[in-house]
Write a protein that holds these residues in place. Structure first.
Motif, PDB file in Angstrom:
ATOM      1  N   VAL A 209       0.832  -1.203   0.000  1.00  0.00           N
ATOM      2  CA  VAL A 209       0.000   0.000   0.000  1.00  0.00           C
ATOM      3  C   VAL A 209       0.870   1.257   0.000  1.00  0.00           C
ATOM      4  CG1 VAL A 209      -1.702   1.283   1.342  1.00  0.00           C
ATOM      5  CG2 VAL A 209      -1.958  -1.162   1.053  1.00  0.00           C
ATOM      6  N   TYR A 210       1.900   1.289   0.851  1.00  0.00           N
ATOM      7  CA  TYR A 210       2.757   2.480   0.873  1.00  0.00           C
ATOM      8  C   TYR A 210       3.467   2.651  -0.468  1.00  0.00           C
ATOM      9  CZ  TYR A 210       6.377   5.808   1.608  1.00  0.00           C
ATOM     10  OH  TYR A 210       7.190   6.908   1.451  1.00  0.00           O
ATOM     11  N   HIS A 211       4.025   1.576  -0.996  1.00  0.00           N
ATOM     12  CA  HIS A 211       4.763   1.654  -2.251  1.00  0.00           C
ATOM     13  C   HIS A 211       3.860   2.167  -3.378  1.00  0.00           C
ATOM     14  CE1 HIS A 211       8.525   0.532  -4.274  1.00  0.00           C
ATOM     15  NE2 HIS A 211       7.773   0.217  -5.316  1.00  0.00           N
ATOM     16  N   ALA A 212       2.625   1.698  -3.395  1.00  0.00           N
ATOM     17  CA  ALA A 212       1.680   2.129  -4.429  1.00  0.00           C
ATOM     18  C   ALA A 212       1.342   3.614  -4.293  1.00  0.00           C
ATOM     19  CB  ALA A 212       0.414   1.289  -4.361  1.00  0.00           C
ATOM     20  N   PHE A 213       0.994   4.045  -3.098  1.00  0.00           N
ATOM     21  CA  PHE A 213       0.589   5.440  -2.931  1.00  0.00           C
ATOM     22  C   PHE A 213       1.763   6.404  -3.047  1.00  0.00           C
ATOM     23  CE2 PHE A 213      -3.309   3.573  -1.360  1.00  0.00           C
ATOM     24  CZ  PHE A 213      -4.243   4.388  -1.989  1.00  0.00           C
ATOM     25  N   ASP A 214       2.949   5.971  -2.644  1.00  0.00           N
ATOM     26  CA  ASP A 214       4.110   6.836  -2.843  1.00  0.00           C
ATOM     27  C   ASP A 214       4.445   6.935  -4.322  1.00  0.00           C
ATOM     28  OD1 ASP A 214       6.077   8.512  -1.519  1.00  0.00           O
ATOM     29  OD2 ASP A 214       7.554   7.060  -2.260  1.00  0.00           O
ATOM     30  N   GLY A 215       4.234   5.861  -5.069  1.00  0.00           N
ATOM     31  CA  GLY A 215       4.430   5.918  -6.511  1.00  0.00           C
ATOM     32  C   GLY A 215       3.455   6.866  -7.178  1.00  0.00           C
TER      33      GLY A 215
ATOM     34  N   LEU B  88       4.323  10.314  -9.239  1.00  0.00           N
ATOM     35  CA  LEU B  88       3.782  10.633 -10.563  1.00  0.00           C
ATOM     36  C   LEU B  88       3.110  12.001 -10.579  1.00  0.00           C
ATOM     37  CD1 LEU B  88       2.271   7.176 -11.591  1.00  0.00           C
ATOM     38  CD2 LEU B  88       4.251   8.321 -12.604  1.00  0.00           C
ATOM     39  N   ILE B  89       2.360  12.301  -9.533  1.00  0.00           N
ATOM     40  CA  ILE B  89       1.689  13.604  -9.445  1.00  0.00           C
ATOM     41  C   ILE B  89       2.712  14.727  -9.396  1.00  0.00           C
ATOM     42  CG2 ILE B  89       0.301  15.078  -7.928  1.00  0.00           C
ATOM     43  CD1 ILE B  89      -1.302  12.512  -7.212  1.00  0.00           C
ATOM     44  N   VAL B  90       3.720  14.567  -8.556  1.00  0.00           N
ATOM     45  CA  VAL B  90       4.741  15.617  -8.419  1.00  0.00           C
ATOM     46  C   VAL B  90       5.498  15.796  -9.732  1.00  0.00           C
ATOM     47  CG1 VAL B  90       6.931  16.187  -7.291  1.00  0.00           C
ATOM     48  CG2 VAL B  90       5.009  15.402  -5.928  1.00  0.00           C
ATOM     49  N   HIS B  91       5.839  14.694 -10.373  1.00  0.00           N
ATOM     50  CA  HIS B  91       6.662  14.783 -11.572  1.00  0.00           C
ATOM     51  C   HIS B  91       5.885  15.292 -12.790  1.00  0.00           C
ATOM     52  CE1 HIS B  91       9.994  13.879 -14.226  1.00  0.00           C
ATOM     53  NE2 HIS B  91       9.159  13.223 -15.022  1.00  0.00           N
TER      54      HIS B  91
ATOM     55  N   ARG C 297       4.950  18.933  -2.364  1.00  0.00           N
ATOM     56  CA  ARG C 297       5.619  17.642  -2.163  1.00  0.00           C
ATOM     57  C   ARG C 297       5.463  17.131  -0.734  1.00  0.00           C
ATOM     58  NH1 ARG C 297      11.502  18.130  -5.057  1.00  0.00           N
ATOM     59  NH2 ARG C 297      10.735  18.158  -7.181  1.00  0.00           N
ATOM     60  N   LYS C 298       5.694  18.005   0.216  1.00  0.00           N
ATOM     61  CA  LYS C 298       5.638  17.604   1.628  1.00  0.00           C
ATOM     62  C   LYS C 298       4.227  17.190   2.011  1.00  0.00           C
ATOM     63  CE  LYS C 298       7.016  19.461   6.102  1.00  0.00           C
ATOM     64  NZ  LYS C 298       7.551  20.642   6.771  1.00  0.00           N
ATOM     65  N   SER C 299       3.237  17.973   1.612  1.00  0.00           N
ATOM     66  CA  SER C 299       1.846  17.659   1.931  1.00  0.00           C
ATOM     67  C   SER C 299       1.412  16.357   1.259  1.00  0.00           C
ATOM     68  CB  SER C 299       0.925  18.789   1.473  1.00  0.00           C
ATOM     69  OG  SER C 299       1.240  19.983   2.131  1.00  0.00           O
ATOM     70  N   LEU C 300       1.837  16.160   0.032  1.00  0.00           N
ATOM     71  CA  LEU C 300       1.492  14.923  -0.664  1.00  0.00           C
ATOM     72  C   LEU C 300       2.143  13.715  -0.004  1.00  0.00           C
ATOM     73  CD1 LEU C 300       1.667  16.075  -4.389  1.00  0.00           C
ATOM     74  CD2 LEU C 300      -0.365  15.332  -3.135  1.00  0.00           C
ATOM     75  N   PHE C 301       3.364  13.877   0.518  1.00  0.00           N
ATOM     76  CA  PHE C 301       4.008  12.777   1.235  1.00  0.00           C
ATOM     77  C   PHE C 301       3.190  12.403   2.463  1.00  0.00           C
ATOM     78  CE2 PHE C 301       6.668  11.639   4.892  1.00  0.00           C
ATOM     79  CZ  PHE C 301       7.049  10.371   4.483  1.00  0.00           C
ATOM     80  N   TYR C 302       2.801  13.407   3.250  1.00  0.00           N
ATOM     81  CA  TYR C 302       2.010  13.122   4.448  1.00  0.00           C
ATOM     82  C   TYR C 302       0.657  12.510   4.086  1.00  0.00           C
ATOM     83  CZ  TYR C 302       5.387  15.686   7.264  1.00  0.00           C
ATOM     84  OH  TYR C 302       6.531  16.095   7.899  1.00  0.00           O
TER      85      TYR C 302
END
Length: 115
Positions: free
Chosen positions: A65-71, A75-78, A86-91
């Protein structure tokens, strides 16, 4: 503070990726035992029904789940070029992954307690 979250994201992504590769090899080892006959397959499959492996299964769920959502976050950031978030999306990705891990881990844990 951003560099800390970036580093944490980097480390978690690599760690979960390695965990998923390790799981893949374990999965192929169990499935590959079908060629050795039903006794060998059932023996390996029963080995992985021990309670410790149920706890590791919750860890596998967390990794997936983490790997999928971090991916998705990457993609969104890039591609959408929202570098200021970036920071808010990570959290957000971490929180969603934690909630889904808890929601999926509770039934696995309860099943482990029954057996």
């Amino acid at each position: 503070m951003y560099k800390t979250t970036c580093f944490i994201s980097f480390v978690l992504r690599r760690f979960t990726g390695l965990a998923l590769v390790f799981y893949l090899f374990m999965h192929m080892w169990v499935i590959g035992s079908v060629n050795s006959g039903p006794e060998a397959f059932n023996a390996r499959l029963n080995y992985f029904q021990l309670p410790i492996f149920k706890l590791l299964e919750i860890g596998l769920l967390a990794a997936v789940v983490y790997h999928a959502f971090d991916g998705i976050r990457l993609l969104i950031v890039h591609y959408l070029e929202v570098t200021e978030y970036r920071k808010s999306l990570f959290y957000a990705a971490f929180a969603v992954a934690a909630l889904l891990t808890i929601a999926g881990g509770i039934p696995i844990f309860l099943f482990m307690l029954e057996g």
